[in-house]
Design a protein around this motif. Sequence first.
Motif, mmCIF file in Angstrom:
data_model
loop_
_atom_site.group_PDB
_atom_site.id
_atom_site.type_symbol
_atom_site.label_atom_id
_atom_site.label_comp_id
_atom_site.label_asym_id
_atom_site.label_seq_id
_atom_site.Cartn_x
_atom_site.Cartn_y
_atom_site.Cartn_z
ATOM 1 N N VAL A 32 -6.582 27.819 35.128
ATOM 2 C CA VAL A 32 -7.353 26.809 35.876
ATOM 3 C C VAL A 32 -7.568 25.631 35.161
ATOM 4 N N ALA A 33 -8.072 25.546 33.897
ATOM 5 C CA ALA A 33 -8.028 24.104 33.184
ATOM 6 C C ALA A 33 -6.677 23.633 33.143
ATOM 7 N N ALA A 34 -5.572 24.203 32.970
ATOM 8 C CA ALA A 34 -4.278 23.531 33.008
ATOM 9 C C ALA A 34 -3.769 22.716 34.307
ATOM 10 N N ILE A 35 -4.559 23.624 35.369
ATOM 11 C CA ILE A 35 -3.999 22.964 36.558
ATOM 12 C C ILE A 35 -4.884 21.649 36.894
ATOM 13 N N THR A 36 -6.252 21.840 36.720
ATOM 14 C CA THR A 36 -7.110 20.949 37.300
ATOM 15 C C THR A 36 -7.517 19.630 36.191
ATOM 16 N N ASN A 37 -7.438 20.297 34.931
ATOM 17 C CA ASN A 37 -8.067 19.289 33.759
ATOM 18 C C ASN A 37 -9.254 18.665 34.121
ATOM 19 N N ASP A 38 -10.039 19.471 34.776
ATOM 20 C CA ASP A 38 -11.557 19.057 34.998
ATOM 21 C C ASP A 38 -12.307 19.532 33.812
ATOM 22 N N PRO A 39 -13.342 18.487 33.526
ATOM 23 C CA PRO A 39 -14.069 18.977 32.383
ATOM 24 C C PRO A 39 -14.830 20.163 32.579
ATOM 25 N N ALA A 40 -15.302 20.449 33.612
ATOM 26 C CA ALA A 40 -16.201 21.839 34.025
ATOM 27 C C ALA A 40 -15.181 23.096 33.868
ATOM 28 N N ASP A 41 -14.088 22.960 33.937
ATOM 29 C CA ASP A 41 -13.090 23.919 33.785
ATOM 30 C C ASP A 41 -12.573 24.155 32.282
ATOM 31 N N ILE A 42 -12.615 22.974 31.553
ATOM 32 C CA ILE A 42 -12.482 23.017 30.292
ATOM 33 C C ILE A 42 -13.408 23.637 29.559
ATOM 34 N N TYR A 43 -14.676 23.489 30.192
ATOM 35 C CA TYR A 43 -15.998 23.869 29.461
ATOM 36 C C TYR A 43 -15.903 25.312 29.693
ATOM 37 N N MET A 44 -15.447 25.848 30.962
ATOM 38 C CA MET A 44 -15.396 27.138 31.391
ATOM 39 C C MET A 44 -14.636 27.855 30.401
ATOM 40 N N GLN A 45 -13.452 27.228 30.050
ATOM 41 C CA GLN A 45 -12.595 28.171 29.459
ATOM 42 C C GLN A 45 -13.015 28.205 27.764
ATOM 43 N N ALA A 46 -13.814 27.298 27.281
ATOM 44 C CA ALA A 46 -14.302 27.139 25.969
ATOM 45 C C ALA A 46 -15.257 28.464 26.202
ATOM 46 N N GLN A 47 -15.946 28.540 27.143
ATOM 47 C CA GLN A 47 -17.117 29.566 27.134
ATOM 48 C C GLN A 47 -16.442 31.075 26.884
#
Length: 563
Positions: A32-47
């Motif tokens: 998801v983070a790779a597709i969107t590069n959205d900060p919220a998705d990056i945060y979700m990946q880090a979580q």
Amino acid sequence: MREEEIERLRGVVRDCVSKHLYSSAIFFADKVAAITNDPADIYMQAQALFLGRHFRRAYHLLNASKIVFRDLRFRYLAAKCLEELKEWDQCLFMLGDEKLDEHGDAYETKDNSDMYLDKDGEDREMNISSAICFLRGKAYEALENRAQARQWYKAAIKADPLCYEALECLVENHMLTCEEETSLLSSLQFGPEDGWLSSFYSCLIKKYDKENVVEAKFKELEKESSKTDLSSQSLMCTLKDNTDLLACKAEYYHQCGEYQKCFELTSTLLEKDPFHLKCTLVHLAAAMELGNSNELYLMACNLVKDYPQKALSWFAVGCYYYCIKKYDQSRRYFSKSTSLDGTFAPAWIGFGNAYAVREEGDQAMSAYRTAARLFPGCHLPTLYIGMEYMRTHSFKLAEQKSLFSGMIKNFNKGIAFQFIMQAKAICPADPLVYNELGVVAYHMKEYNQAVWWFEKTLALIPNPLSEMWEPTVVNLAHAYRKLKMFREAISFYEKALTLSTKSLSTYAGLAYTYHLQDNFTSAITYYHKALWLKPDDPFCTEMLNIALADECRHGIDPKIDFH
């Protein structure tokens, strides 16, 4: 990929996290983070990475995002990764250099990053500033800067009273005195719906108030169940039999010296929740006081099996060996407990006591001094230091007759008094402190002062008195006897006999008081009772012979009525 498909994958990530399938959560969050590069998705990946214990990778992801210093949530999660990696200085650097004002409150942190809020979060979100203050406190404590840790824990709970972990650290690690704990609670800004929480917190702190005040605190939580408001009634019905609240009651019973009552309550609670560790600690303490070695053995075995890396487990082993008087083994396990957790106060005190009971005063003093330094809000280490000065430094010199040794003896008694007064300043309502002040005054031949301290002790103890306080009653009787107030002395000796009939000191003191009044018949009776407990006691043997001779010389006196 369409937006609805991405949203479905976000849902998959959240569901995987809720089911503790962290590898799956990491896999899908990465996509998801790779597709969107959205900060919220990056945060979700880090979580997901953090929950999967990939701390270094999570930290690298957050640090590489370039958002980490612009958003508090990113910075906080990065600092949490560093906490897990034990990189404490880097953790503090990541959290920033926020300051405290003159009231000990953190400066308001502006956070305008609403776009990164979890849209599926709870209705009431914990203040991020409070969480950051708490993590600062953890880092400073790990760096052994306990003064700074204390300030940041206080700032954390002030920023958000729902930050229970901060209060837990302050209370469990004895960072505050009784007065400081009360002052902190009074400064908290609870919401109108959190009145029950304020009452609950007041039950968690030190409970040395008068009996009616402490009991009122517990009743305040329970009385809510009679209200007509259904939501309040529902909450309070669950709290009425809540294990945490009942564990607080057990702590109170232990502090009052009602060990049997405490043990019965903790036994019931541990049947309901066998792994409630706070209740377990109180249960161990009560079993120690009651000399219940079988229970200590069983508890120690279970704890070591279930929690081999917890300080509490090896503390329980130390308690068992202490209870059966194998003090060398008890020291070994108390020491192991402190090596696993240097902030576990009971182990340090047990360590000192195991040395003290073998009259190894220097090692006992070292353990008590370490405890006093680590736990400034706990009065027991300072109290025990004063008691050790009385025992090791004063009485070893008592048999020496030189003027110089007498000066040293009185000097050390003065030091003992100073340490016990320090304990009184930390916790001004513990009756044990006043008892020890009475003992010091008695040995300094200040008998009027001793009477005052002993009476103060008894005034602070809930009625009826338990057997634990029998020595205090006897000491008070001794002090009255020294003042030649024989009627009062006899009254308290008799009161002591209602608490315990196994004390040589009580019978000997009562016999000697009657002897001083020339009531030889009663004196002989009680000398005999004392010698029945210890047939080879030299004082009672000698005084019995003197009383028999006195009776022969004066004839048998009629019984004197002292009432």
